[in-house]
Write an enzyme that holds these catalytic residues in place. Structure first.
Site, PDB file in Angstrom:
ATOM      1  N   ALA A  64      -2.705  30.685 -31.526  1.00 36.47           N
ATOM      2  CA  ALA A  64      -1.433  30.266 -32.114  1.00 36.47           C
ATOM      3  C   ALA A  64      -0.295  30.827 -31.272  1.00 36.47           C
ATOM      4  CB  ALA A  64      -1.344  30.801 -33.531  1.00 36.47           C
ATOM      5  N   GLY A 102      -6.713  30.933 -32.419  1.00 41.89           N
ATOM      6  CA  GLY A 102      -6.696  29.492 -32.679  1.00 41.89           C
ATOM      7  C   GLY A 102      -7.357  28.701 -31.559  1.00 41.89           C
ATOM      8  N   GLU A 105     -10.945  28.940 -32.339  1.00 37.73           N
ATOM      9  CA  GLU A 105     -11.143  28.147 -33.572  1.00 37.73           C
ATOM     10  C   GLU A 105     -11.174  26.648 -33.258  1.00 37.73           C
ATOM     11  OE1 GLU A 105      -7.885  30.141 -35.674  1.00 37.73           O
ATOM     12  OE2 GLU A 105      -9.348  30.580 -37.235  1.00 37.73           O
ATOM     13  N   GLU A 125      -7.110  37.984 -34.187  1.00 37.83           N
ATOM     14  CA  GLU A 125      -5.985  37.952 -35.140  1.00 37.83           C
ATOM     15  C   GLU A 125      -5.762  39.271 -35.860  1.00 37.83           C
ATOM     16  OE1 GLU A 125      -8.029  35.509 -34.550  1.00 37.83           O
ATOM     17  OE2 GLU A 125      -7.013  33.573 -34.680  1.00 37.83           O
TER      18      GLU A 125
HETATM   19  N1  COA Z   1       1.795  33.206 -28.291  1.00 36.96           N
HETATM   20  C1  COA Z   1       2.974  33.283 -27.648  1.00 36.96           C
HETATM   21  N2  COA Z   1       3.132  33.858 -26.444  1.00 36.96           N
HETATM   22  C2  COA Z   1       2.036  34.360 -25.872  1.00 36.96           C
HETATM   23  C3  COA Z   1       0.775  34.312 -26.477  1.00 36.96           C
HETATM   24  C4  COA Z   1       0.667  33.698 -27.738  1.00 36.96           C
HETATM   25  N3  COA Z   1      -0.501  33.583 -28.365  1.00 36.96           N
HETATM   26  N4  COA Z   1      -0.122  34.913 -25.652  1.00 36.96           N
HETATM   27  C5  COA Z   1       0.552  35.311 -24.574  1.00 36.96           C
HETATM   28  N5  COA Z   1       1.864  34.968 -24.700  1.00 36.96           N
HETATM   29  C6  COA Z   1       2.934  35.176 -23.700  1.00 36.96           C
HETATM   30  C7  COA Z   1       3.221  36.646 -23.464  1.00 36.96           C
HETATM   31  O1  COA Z   1       4.178  37.133 -24.387  1.00 36.96           O
HETATM   32  C8  COA Z   1       3.736  36.618 -22.047  1.00 36.96           C
HETATM   33  O2  COA Z   1       5.068  36.178 -22.094  1.00 36.96           O
HETATM   34  P1  COA Z   1       6.158  36.794 -21.081  1.00 36.96           P
HETATM   35  O3  COA Z   1       5.660  36.456 -19.717  1.00 36.96           O
HETATM   36  O4  COA Z   1       7.417  36.144 -21.475  1.00 36.96           O
HETATM   37  O5  COA Z   1       6.172  38.273 -21.339  1.00 36.96           O
HETATM   38  C9  COA Z   1       2.920  35.508 -21.384  1.00 36.96           C
HETATM   39  O6  COA Z   1       2.435  34.691 -22.468  1.00 36.96           O
HETATM   40  C10 COA Z   1       1.727  35.990 -20.586  1.00 36.96           C
HETATM   41  O7  COA Z   1       0.966  36.855 -21.418  1.00 36.96           O
HETATM   42  P2  COA Z   1       0.313  38.203 -20.870  1.00 36.96           P
HETATM   43  O8  COA Z   1      -0.305  38.895 -22.033  1.00 36.96           O
HETATM   44  O9  COA Z   1       1.298  38.948 -20.070  1.00 36.96           O
HETATM   45  O10 COA Z   1      -0.797  37.582 -19.903  1.00 36.96           O
HETATM   46  P3  COA Z   1      -2.236  38.120 -19.569  1.00 36.96           P
HETATM   47  O11 COA Z   1      -2.771  37.181 -18.587  1.00 36.96           O
HETATM   48  O12 COA Z   1      -2.197  39.588 -19.275  1.00 36.96           O
HETATM   49  O13 COA Z   1      -3.102  37.987 -20.932  1.00 36.96           O
HETATM   50  C11 COA Z   1      -3.914  36.874 -22.913  1.00 36.96           C
HETATM   51  C12 COA Z   1      -3.353  36.720 -21.485  1.00 36.96           C
HETATM   52  C13 COA Z   1      -4.060  35.502 -23.516  1.00 36.96           C
HETATM   53  C14 COA Z   1      -5.288  37.567 -22.872  1.00 36.96           C
HETATM   54  C15 COA Z   1      -2.961  37.740 -23.750  1.00 36.96           C
HETATM   55  O14 COA Z   1      -1.649  37.211 -23.609  1.00 36.96           O
HETATM   56  C16 COA Z   1      -3.276  37.757 -25.218  1.00 36.96           C
HETATM   57  O15 COA Z   1      -4.103  38.520 -25.641  1.00 36.96           O
HETATM   58  N6  COA Z   1      -2.569  36.923 -25.991  1.00 36.96           N
HETATM   59  C17 COA Z   1      -2.714  36.896 -27.424  1.00 36.96           C
HETATM   60  C18 COA Z   1      -4.006  36.280 -27.841  1.00 36.96           C
HETATM   61  C19 COA Z   1      -4.102  36.280 -29.341  1.00 36.96           C
HETATM   62  O16 COA Z   1      -3.999  37.297 -29.994  1.00 36.96           O
HETATM   63  N7  COA Z   1      -4.297  35.097 -29.890  1.00 36.96           N
HETATM   64  C20 COA Z   1      -4.388  34.940 -31.296  1.00 36.96           C
HETATM   65  C21 COA Z   1      -3.058  34.573 -31.805  1.00 36.96           C
HETATM   66  S1  COA Z   1      -3.124  34.515 -33.551  1.00 36.96           S
END
Ligand code: COA
Ligand code: NAD
Length: 702
Positions: A64, A102, A105, A125
């Site tokens: 999400a 998501g 999912e 989550e």
């Molecule tokens: N929603 C909104 N923004 C998100 C996002 C999400 N689910 N996941 C990452 N971003 C954004 C970050 O804030 C960052 O933004 P910025 O460049 O403006 O700071 C950008 O995407 C890159 O993310 P970053 O974490 O720096 O990249 P990464 O390659 O180190 O890691 C992920 C990638 C996907 C592993 C990590 O971002 C992550 O764990 N995201 C959340 C996943 C999650 O919890 N999903 C469930 C949501 S309910």
């Protein structure tokens, strides 16, 4: 909009749905609509036999869009993951990079899941104070069984594709470098005619294992670490619901629970912490695109408590490191300690014995500066003494190759004075690790007045490479982390002068969410550290508020756990703190000598005296322009001091309990009662007057 974020294309008889929402293909508004449209479009086309869902840019879907929790979201006629599941044509999820939350999912809605070997899948989550609300809590237990689903959903861990294959979370894994789209289309053709289509909602066998004792045991297992939190328990209950009800009922329960959780303070705090951590990487005074130095090898000066731990950080990250000591004896002692630390991990089962040997072999003990001159980075971790540091930096200036990063792990000394003895202050900065260095995640990067943007950016990047959470600060006594923490450290001892006990203070802070109370932490770290810092500050500042009880305790030989006694007493070989008569007596004597009548001190007063004193100091640091933003204070407290993450951090917590106005009023009262140490920061006053929450406080409010 959905047209741009989700593209449809056709490969033979396979319809391809591509999510293209950089940077991480989150499910922002438009993406779910696009996915739904894709399934419906391809289902309506007679010549399409199977469907592939894939993400652009080498990533599937990160979940999400976290920015939209707690806000109204568009209602779709059907959730895309349900539409995928009900598709009359088989759907294959093709996962590169990651399928998280998501995203996974969505993949669980598909009938087949294939992945590249370096992809990760999972339902994280819970780390945002939520539960997987897109069917994950109902589908995963049906796919892999409730015990494993509980483990994955309650921990939120990211599972590497090979492990996901062995756990049944994906069907097939392709080597890194494979053309995933081509493999997915090929795979889709191979299963296009298989009937019945395997839908997770029809899998009923595995959830029979969901007996009450499984869930009770999980609740017991997480009780200590999940105290004060709701979401881990909601995750357990959701899997329990999956095992007890029909899937549609379970999906409704899950959706309702998600809507509740996204509006809790716990989730707000954890979402804030997620973005605060990423914000901390941004350096407003370093131009974008500033080059970052490649670090292929490293050196550490001093192999004591910190130097040994810092060397382990490099070794753990696969970077060869040389540690330099002043004598063979110190070197042997330091290396033995490093080895012992690794052996403890092996005994605990968190590190394989052969991996330990590989890591240990990356640490090379040396005695001669000539052996470190070619290193890309050197981190000094010798005694906290300016003269010793200057000597070391003069030598480093002589031997280090041009352009090497030259960093100091000093806790509080002036980085500019240290850099000043070199002819290359632009290459010098602070790299302040927290004890134990191989465990604590914070790396406080200190910008000296001459540190170049490249040096600061490279030190931040280095922190990431070795698995730390880096955050930057300007130069001042104690920098951002320890300076903002110092009033807390004083106040906890001053509370004893008024009749509180170490056990009472520790209990308040553990109940608040810290893993250990601050007095027990002091005993673990050693009371000599605080004593030396107080002596230095008292010598520099005649108005310094002395802490006579703490000083006397140290002078009586109570150095903490290492001497069997500090604020608490310890039995040999046991770290459990026990009340110590000597400490009770010291407190009593101090109160009698100063005519202080004992009084009942409430838990609320203890908590606020400790934390508000630090909020006030953090405001002074922001006002002086030493910190970039209030959220950096939070990152430092979360990763350096064990502040409970589900409270967001020191400043975010202060917002939650009333914000600057509440803190200012209380501090002003204590200023009248206790005098100057509680003088409110002008910046705090301005925030209170302008109604600006701390989380929006970025530097001075005009
Ligand atoms: N929603 C909104 N923004 C998100 C996002 C999400 N689910 N996941 C990452 N971003 C954004 C970050 O804030 C960052 O933004 P910025 O460049 O403006 O700071 C950008 O995407 C890159 O993310 P970053 O974490 O720096 O990249 P990464 O390659 O180190 O890691 C992920 C990638 C996907 C592993 C990590 O971002 C992550 O764990 N995201 C959340 C996943 C999650 O919890 N999903 C469930 C949501 S309910
Ligand atoms: P320590 O006493 O455990 O280790 C210091 C080591 O440096 C010793 O092994 C000593 O032999 C070696 N050393 C001294 N002079 C040297 C020289 N000229 N050349 C090479 N080696 C030399 O101290 P520590 O706790 O590891 O602290 C090191 C630094 O880290 C200090 O600046 C301290 O303020 C900082 N620091 C300590 C902590 C902590 O909790 N211990 C936390 C953060 C930062």
């Amino acid at each position: 909009m959905s047209q741009d974020l989700v593209r449809l294309s056709i490969s033979g008889t396979v319809g391809v749905i591509t999510v293209d929402n950089p940077p991480v293909n989150a499910l922002s508004p438009g993406v779910p609509e696009g996915l739904l449209n894709g399934v419906q479009t391809f289902n309506a086309m007679d010549d399409i036999k199977a469907i592939v869902v894939i993400g652009a840019g080498g990533k599937f879907i990160a979940g999400a869009d976290i920015r939209f929790f707690g806000k109204e979201r568009a209602k779709l006629p059907m959730k895309p993951q349900d539409a995928l599941e009900q598709s009359k044509k088989p759907v294959v999820a093709a996962i590169a990079g990651f399928a998280l939350g998501g995203g996974y999912e969505m993949a669980l809605g598909c009938h087949y899941r294939i992945a590249l070997a370096n992809a990760r899948v999972g339902l994280p989550e819970v780390t945002l104070g939520l539960l997987p609300g897109g069917g994950g809590t109902q589908r995963l237990p049906r796919l892999v069984g409730p015990a494993l689903a509980l483990d994955l959903i309650v921990s939120g861990r990211h599972v590497p594709a090979p492990e996901a294959l062995s756990l049944g979370m994906v069907h097939k894994v392709f080597p890194v470098g494979s053309n995933l789209l081509a493999e997915a289309v090929h795979f889709a053709n191979s299963i296009a005619d298989v009937r019945p289509i395997p839908r997770i909602r029809d899998m009923k066998d595995k959830i029979k294992a969901g007996t009450p004792d499984l869930f009770d045991a999980k609740r017991k297992e997480i009780a200590r670490r999940a105290r004060n939190q709701e979401s881990p328990y909601a995750c357990i209950e959701a899997v329990e619901v999956a095992c007890k009800t029909q899937i549609d009922e379970g999906l409704k329960w899950e959706g309702d629970k998600l809507r509740y959780l996204e509006n809790t303070d716990e989730s707000r705090a954890l979402r804030y912490a997620f973005f605060a951590e990423r914000e901390a990487q941004k350096l407003p005074d370093v131009p974008k695109g500033t080059p970052v130095k490649e670090i292929a090898n490293a050196a550490v000066i001093g192999c004591g408590t910190m130097g040994g731990g810092i060397a382990m950080c490099f070794a753990d990250a696969g970077i060869p490191v040389r540690v330099l000591e002043s004598s063979q004896e110190a070197l042997d002692r330091g290396m033995a300690k490093v080895r012992n630390n690794y052996e403890v991990s092996v005994k605990r089962g968190s590190l394989a014995a052969d991996e330990m040997e590989r890591r240990f072999a990356r640490i090379e003990p040396v005695l001669d500066y000539a052996q470190i001159g070619d290193r890309d980075v050197v981190i000094e971790a010798v005694f906290e003494n300016m003269d010793v540091k200057k000597e070391v930096f003069k030598k480093l200036d002589e031997v280090m190759k041009p352009g090497a990063l030259i960093l100091s792990n000093t806790s509080a000394l002036d980085i500019d004075e240290i850099a000043g003895v070199t002819k290359r202050p632009q290459d010098v900065a602070g790299a302040h690790f927290f004890s134990p260095a191989n465990v604590m995640k914070l790396l406080e990067v200190v910008k000296g007045k001459d540190s170049s943007g490249e040096t600061v950016a490279s030190t931040m990047a280095l922190g990431k490479t070795i698995g730390k959470a880096p955050a930057a600060t300007g130069n001042c006594d104690g920098f951002l982390a320890n300076r903002s923490r110092a009033p807390f450290n004083s106040e906890m001892v001053i509370l004893l002068e008024e009749g509180a006990t170490p056990a009472q203070v520790d209990k308040v802070m553990v109940d608040f969410g810290y893993p250990m109370g601050p007095f027990a932490v002091g005993d673990l770290a050693g009371l000599d550290i605080g004593y030396a810092g107080r002596a230095r500050r008292a010598a520099a500042d005649p108005n310094y508020r002395k802490l006579p009880i703490a000083d006397k305790l140290y002078e009586m030989g109570h150095y903490g756990q290492k001497t069997g006694a500090g604020w608490f007493k310890y039995e040999p070989g046991d770290r459990t703190p026990h009340r110590h008569d000597v400490v009770d007596q010291l407190i009593k004597e101090h109160m009698e000598a100063n005519n202080i009548a004992p009084r009942e001190i409430s838990d609320d007063e203890i908590l606020k005296r400790l934390l508000f004193s630090s909020v006030n100091e953090a405001c002074k640091i922001l006002e002086e322009g030493i910190a970039y933003r209030a959220s950096d204070v939070d990152i430092m407290w979360l990763y350096g001091f064990g502040f409970p993450r589900y409270r967001g951090g020191l400043m975010f917590w202060a917002d939650l309990i009333g914000g600057p106005q509440e803190v200012y009023n209380q501090i002003s009262n204590w200023h009248q009662r206790y005098g100057e140490r509680w003088a409110p920061s002008q910046y705090l006053r301005k925030l209170a007057e302008s109604g600006t929450p701390f989380k929006e406080a970025n530097g001075v409010v005009s």
